[in-house]
Write a protein that holds these residues in place. Structure first.
Motif, PDB file in Angstrom:
ATOM      1  N   GLU A 156       0.825  -1.208   0.000  1.00 28.03           N
ATOM      2  CA  GLU A 156       0.000   0.000   0.000  1.00 28.03           C
ATOM      3  C   GLU A 156       0.858   1.256   0.000  1.00 28.03           C
ATOM      4  O   GLU A 156       0.508   2.251  -0.653  1.00 28.03           O
ATOM      5  CB  GLU A 156      -0.953   0.007   1.194  1.00 28.03           C
ATOM      6  CG  GLU A 156      -1.904   1.189   1.148  1.00 28.03           C
ATOM      7  CD  GLU A 156      -3.132   1.020   2.017  1.00 28.03           C
ATOM      8  OE1 GLU A 156      -3.755   2.056   2.317  1.00 28.03           O
ATOM      9  OE2 GLU A 156      -3.475  -0.120   2.386  1.00 28.03           O
ATOM     10  N   ILE A 157       1.980   1.238   0.706  1.00 22.43           N
ATOM     11  CA  ILE A 157       2.907   2.374   0.666  1.00 22.43           C
ATOM     12  C   ILE A 157       3.364   2.623  -0.771  1.00 22.43           C
ATOM     13  O   ILE A 157       3.391   3.769  -1.246  1.00 22.43           O
ATOM     14  CB  ILE A 157       4.131   2.115   1.575  1.00 22.43           C
ATOM     15  CG1 ILE A 157       3.741   2.237   3.052  1.00 22.43           C
ATOM     16  CG2 ILE A 157       5.267   3.072   1.235  1.00 22.43           C
ATOM     17  CD1 ILE A 157       3.498   3.653   3.526  1.00 22.43           C
ATOM     18  N   ILE A 172     -13.826  -6.202  -7.059  1.00 22.43           N
ATOM     19  CA  ILE A 172     -12.902  -6.136  -5.918  1.00 22.43           C
ATOM     20  C   ILE A 172     -11.937  -4.970  -6.089  1.00 22.43           C
ATOM     21  O   ILE A 172     -11.653  -4.236  -5.133  1.00 22.43           O
ATOM     22  CB  ILE A 172     -12.136  -7.471  -5.782  1.00 22.43           C
ATOM     23  CG1 ILE A 172     -13.074  -8.575  -5.301  1.00 22.43           C
ATOM     24  CG2 ILE A 172     -10.961  -7.321  -4.805  1.00 22.43           C
ATOM     25  CD1 ILE A 172     -12.450  -9.950  -5.307  1.00 22.43           C
ATOM     26  N   ALA A 173     -11.430  -4.786  -7.302  1.00 22.01           N
ATOM     27  CA  ALA A 173     -10.515  -3.672  -7.566  1.00 22.01           C
ATOM     28  C   ALA A 173     -11.197  -2.328  -7.299  1.00 22.01           C
ATOM     29  O   ALA A 173     -10.572  -1.391  -6.798  1.00 22.01           O
ATOM     30  CB  ALA A 173     -10.014  -3.733  -9.012  1.00 22.01           C
ATOM     31  N   ILE A 217     -11.512   2.356  -3.219  1.00 22.34           N
ATOM     32  CA  ILE A 217     -12.181   3.104  -2.149  1.00 22.34           C
ATOM     33  C   ILE A 217     -11.442   2.909  -0.826  1.00 22.34           C
ATOM     34  O   ILE A 217     -11.214   3.858  -0.071  1.00 22.34           O
ATOM     35  CB  ILE A 217     -13.649   2.657  -2.022  1.00 22.34           C
ATOM     36  CG1 ILE A 217     -14.431   3.026  -3.291  1.00 22.34           C
ATOM     37  CG2 ILE A 217     -14.303   3.268  -0.790  1.00 22.34           C
ATOM     38  CD1 ILE A 217     -15.851   2.505  -3.303  1.00 22.34           C
ATOM     39  N   TRP A 218     -11.048   1.674  -0.551  1.00 24.20           N
ATOM     40  CA  TRP A 218     -10.356   1.340   0.701  1.00 24.20           C
ATOM     41  C   TRP A 218      -9.112   2.195   0.885  1.00 24.20           C
ATOM     42  O   TRP A 218      -8.854   2.726   1.960  1.00 24.20           O
ATOM     43  CB  TRP A 218     -10.014  -0.145   0.705  1.00 24.20           C
ATOM     44  CG  TRP A 218      -9.226  -0.592   1.896  1.00 24.20           C
ATOM     45  CD1 TRP A 218      -7.882  -0.815   1.961  1.00 24.20           C
ATOM     46  CD2 TRP A 218      -9.729  -0.861   3.208  1.00 24.20           C
ATOM     47  NE1 TRP A 218      -7.512  -1.212   3.219  1.00 24.20           N
ATOM     48  CE2 TRP A 218      -8.633  -1.249   4.003  1.00 24.20           C
ATOM     49  CE3 TRP A 218     -11.002  -0.820   3.772  1.00 24.20           C
ATOM     50  CZ2 TRP A 218      -8.770  -1.587   5.343  1.00 24.20           C
ATOM     51  CZ3 TRP A 218     -11.144  -1.159   5.111  1.00 24.20           C
ATOM     52  CH2 TRP A 218     -10.035  -1.530   5.880  1.00 24.20           C
ATOM     53  N   SER A 238      -8.508   5.060  -0.125  1.00 17.36           N
ATOM     54  CA  SER A 238      -8.806   6.482   0.090  1.00 17.36           C
ATOM     55  C   SER A 238      -9.332   6.759   1.498  1.00 17.36           C
ATOM     56  O   SER A 238      -9.439   7.911   1.911  1.00 17.36           O
ATOM     57  CB  SER A 238      -9.831   6.961  -0.946  1.00 17.36           C
ATOM     58  OG  SER A 238     -11.100   6.367  -0.702  1.00 17.36           O
ATOM     59  N   LEU A 239      -9.666   5.711   2.243  1.00 17.44           N
ATOM     60  CA  LEU A 239     -10.205   5.886   3.598  1.00 17.44           C
ATOM     61  C   LEU A 239      -9.080   6.158   4.597  1.00 17.44           C
ATOM     62  O   LEU A 239      -7.949   5.701   4.408  1.00 17.44           O
ATOM     63  CB  LEU A 239     -10.986   4.637   4.019  1.00 17.44           C
ATOM     64  CG  LEU A 239     -12.237   4.307   3.214  1.00 17.44           C
ATOM     65  CD1 LEU A 239     -12.810   2.952   3.645  1.00 17.44           C
ATOM     66  CD2 LEU A 239     -13.279   5.400   3.363  1.00 17.44           C
ATOM     67  N   PRO A 240      -9.371   6.889   5.671  1.00 13.26           N
ATOM     68  CA  PRO A 240      -8.327   7.216   6.653  1.00 13.26           C
ATOM     69  C   PRO A 240      -7.872   5.989   7.437  1.00 13.26           C
ATOM     70  O   PRO A 240      -8.688   5.129   7.818  1.00 13.26           O
ATOM     71  CB  PRO A 240      -9.009   8.241   7.570  1.00 13.26           C
ATOM     72  CG  PRO A 240     -10.467   8.039   7.381  1.00 13.26           C
ATOM     73  CD  PRO A 240     -10.657   7.552   5.986  1.00 13.26           C
ATOM     74  N   LEU A 241      -6.553   5.917   7.663  1.00  9.07           N
ATOM     75  CA  LEU A 241      -5.997   4.849   8.480  1.00  9.07           C
ATOM     76  C   LEU A 241      -6.654   4.851   9.855  1.00  9.07           C
ATOM     77  O   LEU A 241      -7.050   5.894  10.369  1.00  9.07           O
ATOM     78  CB  LEU A 241      -4.486   5.034   8.644  1.00  9.07           C
ATOM     79  CG  LEU A 241      -3.609   4.976   7.389  1.00  9.07           C
ATOM     80  CD1 LEU A 241      -2.143   5.178   7.775  1.00  9.07           C
ATOM     81  CD2 LEU A 241      -3.785   3.665   6.648  1.00  9.07           C
ATOM     82  N   PHE A 242      -6.760   3.661  10.459  1.00 10.38           N
ATOM     83  CA  PHE A 242      -7.283   3.428  11.801  1.00 10.38           C
ATOM     84  C   PHE A 242      -8.811   3.543  11.894  1.00 10.38           C
ATOM     85  O   PHE A 242      -9.413   2.979  12.793  1.00 10.38           O
ATOM     86  CB  PHE A 242      -6.633   4.354  12.847  1.00 10.38           C
ATOM     87  CG  PHE A 242      -5.134   4.273  12.855  1.00 10.38           C
ATOM     88  CD1 PHE A 242      -4.499   3.085  13.193  1.00 10.38           C
ATOM     89  CD2 PHE A 242      -4.365   5.360  12.511  1.00 10.38           C
ATOM     90  CE1 PHE A 242      -3.113   2.993  13.198  1.00 10.38           C
ATOM     91  CE2 PHE A 242      -2.984   5.277  12.503  1.00 10.38           C
ATOM     92  CZ  PHE A 242      -2.349   4.088  12.850  1.00 10.38           C
TER      93      PHE A 242
END
Length: 288
Positions: free
Chosen positions: A199-200, A223-224, A229-230, A232-236
Motif C-alpha cells: 500500500e505504501i 474487488i478492484a 475506495i479502501w 482512500s479511507l483514513p488509516l485506523f
C-alpha cells in the motif's frame, strides 16, 4: 473417461494435511497434475509422487511470483489450466462440470472461468460476511491466463477477453493448520508486512492495479473497485468501518462463534495491524 482438456497446478509447502484431500477429490478426472513446491520438509513430496504428480521446486517469495513461476515453467499440453491451492477441494458439483468439460463447448472468446469458493474456518462454513458466494478465477486458457505480480499477497489470475462464472462450480477451502489460532496470527502478521509495503508503494505511485476497477464488471474488477475506495479511507478508521460492514451489514453475525472469531480477526485485527505498519513505515520514510 479419457484424458481431459485441462491440467491442474497446485502450490505446496508442508501440505501433508491437505494434499491427499485435494488430490483424492480430482483423481478420477484423470487430469495431469503439476505441483510447485517451495521446500517442504514433511511428507508432501512423497504424497505427490504417490499420486503421479510432476513436481518442481522454486524458492518462495510471495504467492503471485510463485504462480508466475509455475505458469512459465510447467510444460502444460492441455488447452486449459486450473490453479488450486493445496487447502482447497473440488466438490461434487464442480467435479461433474469438469468431468463433462470439453474445450469445443466453450466460446472461443471466453478465456477464463470463475469457480465459487466455500470458505471454512474451524470446521464451520462461513456463509455470510461477504464470504459466500465468492467467485475466484481458477480456470483459464493455457498460456493466456497469467499471475498478477503487481500484488504482494493476494494472488489472482488475469485473462484478457471474456470470462464466465460457474455459480455452482464449488471448491471448498479449509486450512486445517488455522484451527490453531497461533498459526493464524503468526501467518497474518507476516502477511501484514507484505500488504503494508504494497500500500505504501501504491500511495507513492510505484505500484498500480493490474485490473480495471469497475463496480459492474467481473468479480475481480468489482474487488478492484472496492480496493480503490479502501485506499482512500483514513488509516485506523477503516478497520472499524470494514468490520461493521462485514459483521452487521453483510450478516457475519449469523456465522456463529467461529464466524465472530474469523470476521473480527480478518476484517478488524488484521486490517488494524496493516494500518499500524503503514503508519510506522510512513514515519520511517519521513525521517529518512
Amino acid at each position: 473417461m479419457g484424458r481431459p482438456d485441462f491440467s491442474f497446478i497446485i502450490l505446496t509447502y508442508n501440505e501433508e494435511k491437505h494434499l491427499p484431500r485435494l488430490l483424492n477429490s480430482i483423481k478420477e478426472l484423470n487430469a495431469p497434475v503439476f505441483i510447485l513446491d517451495s521446500g517442504s520438509t514433511d511428507n508432501t513430496l512423497k504424497i505427490a509422487e504417490e499420486f503421479g504428480a510432476k513436481v518442481l521446486y522454486n524458492k518462495f517469495e510471495n504467492h503471485p511470483k510463485q504462480w508466475d513461476f509455475a505458469l512459465k515453467n510447467f510444460d502444460i499440453k492441455t488447452p486449459w489450466t486450473i490453479g488450486l491451492d493445496a487447502d482447497q477441494v473440488v466438490l461434487p458439483e464442480l467435479f461433474e462440470k469438469l468431468k463433462n468439460f470439453k474445450d469445443e463447448d466453450i466460446p472461443k472468446d471466453v478465456n477464463g472461468i470463475y469457480f465459487n469458493r466455500k470458505n471454512y474456518f474451524k470446521g464451520r462454513w462461513l456463509k455470510h460476511g461477504g464470504y459466500f458466494p465468492k467467485y475466484l478465477l481458477k480456470m483459464f486458457r493455457t498460456s493466456v491466463g497469467y499471475s498478477d505480480t503487481n500484488e504482494n499477497m493476494d494472488h489472482r489470475f488475469i485473462v484478457p477477453g471474456k470470462t464466465i462464472i460457474w455459480k455452482d462450480g464449488y471448491i471448498k477451502e479449509e486450512n486445517l493448520k488455522e484451527n490453531e489460532i497461533g498459526f493464524w496470527i503468526e501467518k497474518h502478521n507476516r502477511y501484514s508486512d507484505l500488504v503494508a509495503q504494497e500500500e505504501i508503494e501504491k500511495r507513492n505511485k510505484l505500484r498500480t492495479q493490474s485490473i480495471n476497477p469497475r463496480f459492474f464488471g467481473s468479480p475481480d474488477e468489482r474487488i478492484a473497485f472496492f480496493k480503490k475506495i479502501w485506499w482512500s479511507l483514513p488509516l485506523f478508521v477503516r478497520p472499524f468501518l470494514y468490520f461493521f460492514y462485514r459483521f452487521i451489514i453483510q450478516l457475519g453475525i449469523l456465522d456463529g462463534k467461529e464466524g465472530w472469531i474469523f470476521h473480527y480477526l480478518q476484517a478488524f485485527w488484521f486490517r488494524l495491524i496493516v494500518d499500524i505498519k503503514i503508519w510506522e513505515l510512513k514515519k520511517k520514510n519521513d525521517r529518512a
